[in-house]
Design a protein around this motif. Structure first.
Motif, mmCIF file in Angstrom:
data_model
loop_
_atom_site.group_PDB
_atom_site.id
_atom_site.type_symbol
_atom_site.label_atom_id
_atom_site.label_comp_id
_atom_site.label_asym_id
_atom_site.label_seq_id
_atom_site.Cartn_x
_atom_site.Cartn_y
_atom_site.Cartn_z
ATOM 1 N N VAL A 63 40.203 58.459 46.298
ATOM 2 C CA VAL A 63 40.279 57.569 45.142
ATOM 3 C C VAL A 63 40.393 56.155 45.668
ATOM 4 N N ASN A 64 39.841 55.224 44.932
ATOM 5 C CA ASN A 64 39.865 53.843 45.390
ATOM 6 C C ASN A 64 40.148 52.923 44.209
ATOM 7 N N PRO A 65 41.379 52.932 43.719
ATOM 8 C CA PRO A 65 41.695 52.078 42.581
ATOM 9 C C PRO A 65 41.735 50.613 42.993
ATOM 10 N N GLY A 66 41.591 49.733 42.022
ATOM 11 C CA GLY A 66 41.697 48.305 42.272
ATOM 12 C C GLY A 66 43.128 47.872 42.507
ATOM 13 N N ALA A 67 44.086 48.696 42.038
ATOM 14 C CA ALA A 67 45.504 48.407 42.245
ATOM 15 C C ALA A 67 46.281 49.716 42.277
ATOM 16 N N GLN A 68 47.234 49.769 43.182
ATOM 17 C CA GLN A 68 48.195 50.868 43.220
ATOM 18 C C GLN A 68 49.573 50.249 43.016
ATOM 19 N N TYR A 69 50.383 50.872 42.169
ATOM 20 C CA TYR A 69 51.715 50.361 41.872
ATOM 21 C C TYR A 69 52.798 51.368 42.254
ATOM 22 N N THR A 155 32.284 34.630 48.784
ATOM 23 C CA THR A 155 33.346 33.815 49.389
ATOM 24 C C THR A 155 33.824 34.510 50.654
ATOM 25 N N PRO A 156 34.378 33.783 51.624
ATOM 26 C CA PRO A 156 34.840 34.405 52.872
ATOM 27 C C PRO A 156 35.828 35.549 52.595
ATOM 28 N N GLY A 157 35.546 36.715 53.195
ATOM 29 C CA GLY A 157 36.418 37.871 53.028
ATOM 30 C C GLY A 157 36.494 38.365 51.598
ATOM 31 N N ASN A 158 35.573 37.911 50.751
ATOM 32 C CA ASN A 158 35.550 38.250 49.330
ATOM 33 C C ASN A 158 36.841 37.830 48.634
ATOM 34 N N ILE A 159 37.396 36.715 49.077
ATOM 35 C CA ILE A 159 38.694 36.254 48.579
ATOM 36 C C ILE A 159 38.677 35.997 47.074
ATOM 37 N N ALA A 160 37.576 35.529 46.528
ATOM 38 C CA ALA A 160 37.527 35.254 45.078
ATOM 39 C C ALA A 160 37.734 36.541 44.281
ATOM 40 N N LYS A 161 37.057 37.607 44.656
ATOM 41 C CA LYS A 161 37.205 38.893 43.951
ATOM 42 C C LYS A 161 38.593 39.491 44.191
ATOM 43 N N ARG A 162 39.096 39.362 45.404
ATOM 44 C CA ARG A 162 40.441 39.882 45.697
ATOM 45 C C ARG A 162 41.483 39.143 44.870
ATOM 46 N N MET A 163 41.328 37.826 44.727
ATOM 47 C CA MET A 163 42.263 37.042 43.927
ATOM 48 C C MET A 163 42.166 37.412 42.448
ATOM 49 N N GLU A 164 40.959 37.727 41.974
ATOM 50 C CA GLU A 164 40.800 38.173 40.580
ATOM 51 C C GLU A 164 41.617 39.434 40.335
ATOM 52 N N LYS A 165 41.564 40.372 41.272
ATOM 53 C CA LYS A 165 42.327 41.618 41.134
ATOM 54 C C LYS A 165 43.827 41.330 41.122
ATOM 55 N N GLN A 166 44.272 40.484 42.032
ATOM 56 C CA GLN A 166 45.695 40.171 42.068
ATOM 57 C C GLN A 166 46.113 39.404 40.813
ATOM 58 N N PHE A 167 45.248 38.540 40.317
ATOM 59 C CA PHE A 167 45.548 37.787 39.096
ATOM 60 C C PHE A 167 45.732 38.739 37.909
#
Length: 178
Positions: A63-69, A155-167
């Motif tokens: 499984v590859n969720p966008g977030a694990q809590y 963006t470098p390291g896909n930081i924009a998409k990673r930040m969207e997930k964290q946001f």
């Protein structure tokens, strides 16, 4: 640590598990913040390596969720807080995050194969989530996956998409607490 692609800081300290010893300046700072301010809740943002598979694809359970809590889960936590976090707030947070557009799940930890014996499962008080929860705070770990280094991203390291997930995770957490 980030600059060296490591979980260790320049002092070779692992900030993820230094909350009992408080040997590193970064963990002492977080400890001081917990004690100096009237904090009720903590969101501990992490990213996990793409190499860390939750369950192996060959066994059909990847499984590859966008977030694990995960919430503070040490068995020595105040029972009402432990129960409230695990049974009420964690499911609501996962549901809110999914409603806000990010596939989310309860934290699976580092299960690499189905027959693997269960380890400590992140129950130690040395991690920030449990350390802050033992002080009576509602404490949540969120882990978002890193993208493969070899990928090509806008963006470098896909930081924009990673930040969207964290946001989305941050907004969901704040929505839960309001």
């Amino acid at each position: 640590g980030r600059d060296n692609h490591s979980r260790y800081n320049d002092n070779r300290g692992n900030l993820n598990i230094d909350f009992l010893r408080l040997e590193q300046p970064e963990t002492r700072l977080l400890d001081a913040l917990l004690h100096d301010y009237q904090i009720d809740a903590v969101l501990d943002l992490h990213e996990s390596s793409t190499q860390k598979k939750i369950l192996t694809l060959s066994q059909g359970y990847l499984v590859n969720p966008g977030a694990q809590y995960e919430v503070g889960n040490n068995p020595n936590l105040y029972p009402a807080l432990l129960n409230f976090g695990q049974k009420k707030l964690l499911p609501e947070l996962i549901q809110l995050t999914q409603k806000n557009g990010l596939k989310s799940e309860h934290y699976h930890g580092e299960i690499l194969q189905l027959g693997q014996p269960v380890g400590h499962g992140g129950l130690k008080l040395s991690n920030f989530r449990n350390y802050s929860a033992i002080h009576g705070l509602f404490s949540v770990l969120v882990e978002n996956p890193l993208d493969p280094k070899a990928g090509h991203y806008a963006t470098p390291g896909n930081i924009a998409k990673r930040m969207e997930k964290q946001f989305i995770c941050i907004l969901s957490f704040l929505e839960l607490l309001k």
